[in-house]
Motif scaffolding. Structure first.
Motif, mmCIF file in Angstrom:
data_model
loop_
_atom_site.group_PDB
_atom_site.id
_atom_site.type_symbol
_atom_site.label_atom_id
_atom_site.label_comp_id
_atom_site.label_asym_id
_atom_site.label_seq_id
_atom_site.Cartn_x
_atom_site.Cartn_y
_atom_site.Cartn_z
ATOM 1 N N VAL A 108 0.796 -1.401 0.017
ATOM 2 C CA VAL A 108 -0.420 -0.145 -0.072
ATOM 3 C C VAL A 108 1.013 1.623 0.147
ATOM 4 C CG1 VAL A 108 -1.555 1.309 1.572
ATOM 5 C CG2 VAL A 108 -2.182 -0.964 0.563
ATOM 6 N N ARG A 109 2.096 1.024 1.224
ATOM 7 C CA ARG A 109 2.561 2.424 0.609
ATOM 8 C C ARG A 109 2.946 2.644 -0.743
ATOM 9 N NH1 ARG A 109 4.022 0.363 6.377
ATOM 10 N NH2 ARG A 109 5.879 -0.515 4.986
ATOM 11 N N GLN A 110 3.636 2.104 -1.300
ATOM 12 C CA GLN A 110 4.194 1.531 -2.677
ATOM 13 C C GLN A 110 2.894 2.267 -3.757
ATOM 14 O OE1 GLN A 110 6.284 -2.384 -3.750
ATOM 15 N NE2 GLN A 110 7.762 -1.864 -2.166
ATOM 16 N N LEU A 111 2.166 1.718 -3.423
ATOM 17 C CA LEU A 111 0.882 2.294 -5.133
ATOM 18 C C LEU A 111 0.149 3.211 -4.081
ATOM 19 C CD1 LEU A 111 -1.381 -1.194 -4.550
ATOM 20 C CD2 LEU A 111 0.539 0.008 -6.202
ATOM 21 N N CYS A 112 0.101 3.897 -2.697
ATOM 22 C CA CYS A 112 -0.767 4.772 -2.735
ATOM 23 C C CYS A 112 0.515 5.738 -1.689
ATOM 24 C CB CYS A 112 -1.833 4.520 -1.840
ATOM 25 S SG CYS A 112 -3.025 5.845 -2.076
ATOM 26 N N PRO A 113 1.669 6.000 -1.998
ATOM 27 C CA PRO A 113 2.447 7.251 -1.248
ATOM 28 C C PRO A 113 1.797 7.887 -0.259
ATOM 29 C CG PRO A 113 2.822 7.443 -3.822
ATOM 30 C CD PRO A 113 2.392 6.433 -3.197
ATOM 31 N N ASN A 114 1.412 8.520 0.717
ATOM 32 C CA ASN A 114 1.210 9.527 1.177
ATOM 33 C C ASN A 114 -0.429 9.196 1.654
ATOM 34 O OD1 ASN A 114 3.591 11.048 1.242
ATOM 35 N ND2 ASN A 114 3.252 11.879 -1.017
ATOM 36 N N CYS A 115 -0.994 8.428 1.298
ATOM 37 C CA CYS A 115 -1.916 8.466 1.896
ATOM 38 C C CYS A 115 -2.555 8.120 2.887
ATOM 39 C CB CYS A 115 -2.830 6.699 0.650
ATOM 40 S SG CYS A 115 -3.059 6.642 -0.973
ATOM 41 N N LYS A 116 -4.420 8.531 2.988
ATOM 42 C CA LYS A 116 -4.169 8.218 4.515
ATOM 43 C C LYS A 116 -4.927 7.229 4.921
ATOM 44 C CE LYS A 116 -7.063 10.405 8.464
ATOM 45 N NZ LYS A 116 -8.266 11.261 8.633
ATOM 46 N N MET A 117 -5.189 5.713 6.035
ATOM 47 C CA MET A 117 -5.552 4.935 6.186
ATOM 48 C C MET A 117 -6.781 5.284 7.304
ATOM 49 S SD MET A 117 -5.719 1.259 6.049
ATOM 50 C CE MET A 117 -3.378 0.894 5.859
ATOM 51 N N HIS A 124 -10.882 -15.776 2.073
ATOM 52 C CA HIS A 124 -10.507 -14.692 3.261
ATOM 53 C C HIS A 124 -9.832 -13.614 2.697
ATOM 54 C CE1 HIS A 124 -12.210 -16.949 6.311
ATOM 55 N NE2 HIS A 124 -12.257 -18.037 5.701
ATOM 56 N N TYR A 125 -9.620 -12.139 2.686
ATOM 57 C CA TYR A 125 -9.842 -11.327 2.124
ATOM 58 C C TYR A 125 -9.581 -10.356 2.846
ATOM 59 C CZ TYR A 125 -10.907 -13.756 -2.123
ATOM 60 O OH TYR A 125 -10.474 -15.808 -2.980
ATOM 61 N N ASP A 126 -8.458 -9.240 2.692
ATOM 62 C CA ASP A 126 -8.318 -8.124 3.790
ATOM 63 C C ASP A 126 -8.812 -6.683 2.244
ATOM 64 O OD1 ASP A 126 -7.463 -8.414 5.998
ATOM 65 O OD2 ASP A 126 -5.350 -9.049 6.311
ATOM 66 N N LEU A 127 -9.628 -6.364 2.778
ATOM 67 C CA LEU A 127 -9.599 -4.950 2.816
ATOM 68 C C LEU A 127 -9.230 -3.768 3.553
ATOM 69 C CD1 LEU A 127 -11.171 -3.127 0.244
ATOM 70 C CD2 LEU A 127 -13.200 -2.801 1.564
ATOM 71 N N LEU A 128 -8.201 -2.275 2.828
ATOM 72 C CA LEU A 128 -7.633 -1.717 2.790
ATOM 73 C C LEU A 128 -8.650 -0.596 2.288
ATOM 74 C CD1 LEU A 128 -3.582 -2.376 3.735
ATOM 75 C CD2 LEU A 128 -5.542 -2.846 4.821
ATOM 76 N N ASN A 129 -8.737 0.462 4.132
ATOM 77 C CA ASN A 129 -9.947 2.280 3.256
ATOM 78 C C ASN A 129 -8.857 2.724 3.463
ATOM 79 O OD1 ASN A 129 -12.321 0.817 1.872
ATOM 80 N ND2 ASN A 129 -12.590 -0.191 4.719
ATOM 81 N N LEU A 130 -8.338 3.750 1.993
ATOM 82 C CA LEU A 130 -7.711 4.716 2.546
ATOM 83 C C LEU A 130 -8.297 5.845 1.697
ATOM 84 C CD1 LEU A 130 -5.650 2.152 1.259
ATOM 85 C CD2 LEU A 130 -4.103 3.802 2.538
ATOM 86 N N THR A 131 -7.625 7.422 2.098
ATOM 87 C CA THR A 131 -7.017 8.687 1.477
ATOM 88 C C THR A 131 -6.116 9.401 0.955
ATOM 89 O OG1 THR A 131 -9.584 8.848 2.817
ATOM 90 C CG2 THR A 131 -8.595 11.184 1.480
ATOM 91 N N ASN A 132 -6.440 9.488 -1.052
ATOM 92 C CA ASN A 132 -4.874 9.959 -1.156
ATOM 93 C C ASN A 132 -5.142 11.439 -1.169
ATOM 94 O OD1 ASN A 132 -7.157 10.989 -3.448
ATOM 95 N ND2 ASN A 132 -6.665 9.535 -5.139
ATOM 96 N N GLU A 133 -4.321 12.018 -1.315
ATOM 97 C CA GLU A 133 -4.055 13.302 -1.447
ATOM 98 C C GLU A 133 -5.189 14.321 -1.727
ATOM 99 O OE1 GLU A 133 0.384 13.450 -2.509
ATOM 100 O OE2 GLU A 133 0.775 13.959 -1.128
ATOM 101 N N LYS A 134 -5.452 14.068 -3.218
ATOM 102 C CA LYS A 134 -6.687 14.471 -3.216
ATOM 103 C C LYS A 134 -8.010 14.615 -2.460
ATOM 104 C CE LYS A 134 -4.559 13.723 -8.065
ATOM 105 N NZ LYS A 134 -4.940 12.888 -9.358
ATOM 106 N N GLY A 135 -7.836 13.646 -1.963
ATOM 107 C CA GLY A 135 -9.391 13.518 -1.344
ATOM 108 C C GLY A 135 -10.059 12.143 -1.700
ATOM 109 N N GLU A 136 -8.841 11.515 -2.222
ATOM 110 C CA GLU A 136 -10.475 10.692 -2.645
ATOM 111 C C GLU A 136 -10.188 9.281 -2.445
ATOM 112 O OE1 GLU A 136 -9.856 12.008 -7.341
ATOM 113 O OE2 GLU A 136 -7.981 10.689 -6.031
#
Length: 101
Positions: free
Chosen positions: A53-62, A74-86
């Protein structure tokens, strides 16, 4: 002189690898970009999820993490917000280690 030649080649190869690591494949059935359960990225640990996730979405907020089940998988889903607020979501296939400890 040969040292500089090897150094130059290794530098170019390293830069090529780094610039290609963030690209997504558009080939059907081979894309494992984490965009859905079907395209979940296979990992061997939760630490690996966070590294990817750090590589794919640098500076994203978890924002959160969820455990999902589909059938016996079974799967993990990580929800983040990128620098654009998306909102950005990444799905990870955790079957290689889930429930094995």
């Amino acid at each position: 002189m040969q040292f500089f030649k090897k150094f130059f080649i290794l530098t170019i190869l390293s830069l090529s690898f780094i610039s290609c690591s963030g690209t997504k494949s558009t080939t059907a059935n081979t894309t494992k970009d984490g965009s859905s359960i079907k395209n979940a990225i296979k990992v061997k640990s939760v630490a690996e999820e966070y590294q990817i996730v750090r590589q794919l979405c640098p500076n994203c907020k978890m924002n959160g993490q969820a455990l999902l089940s589909e059938g016996n998988k079974h799967y993990d889903l990580l929800n983040l917000t990128n620098e654009k607020g998306e909102e950005v979501k990444y799905y990870f296939d955790i079957n290689s280690f889930f429930g094995k400890w």
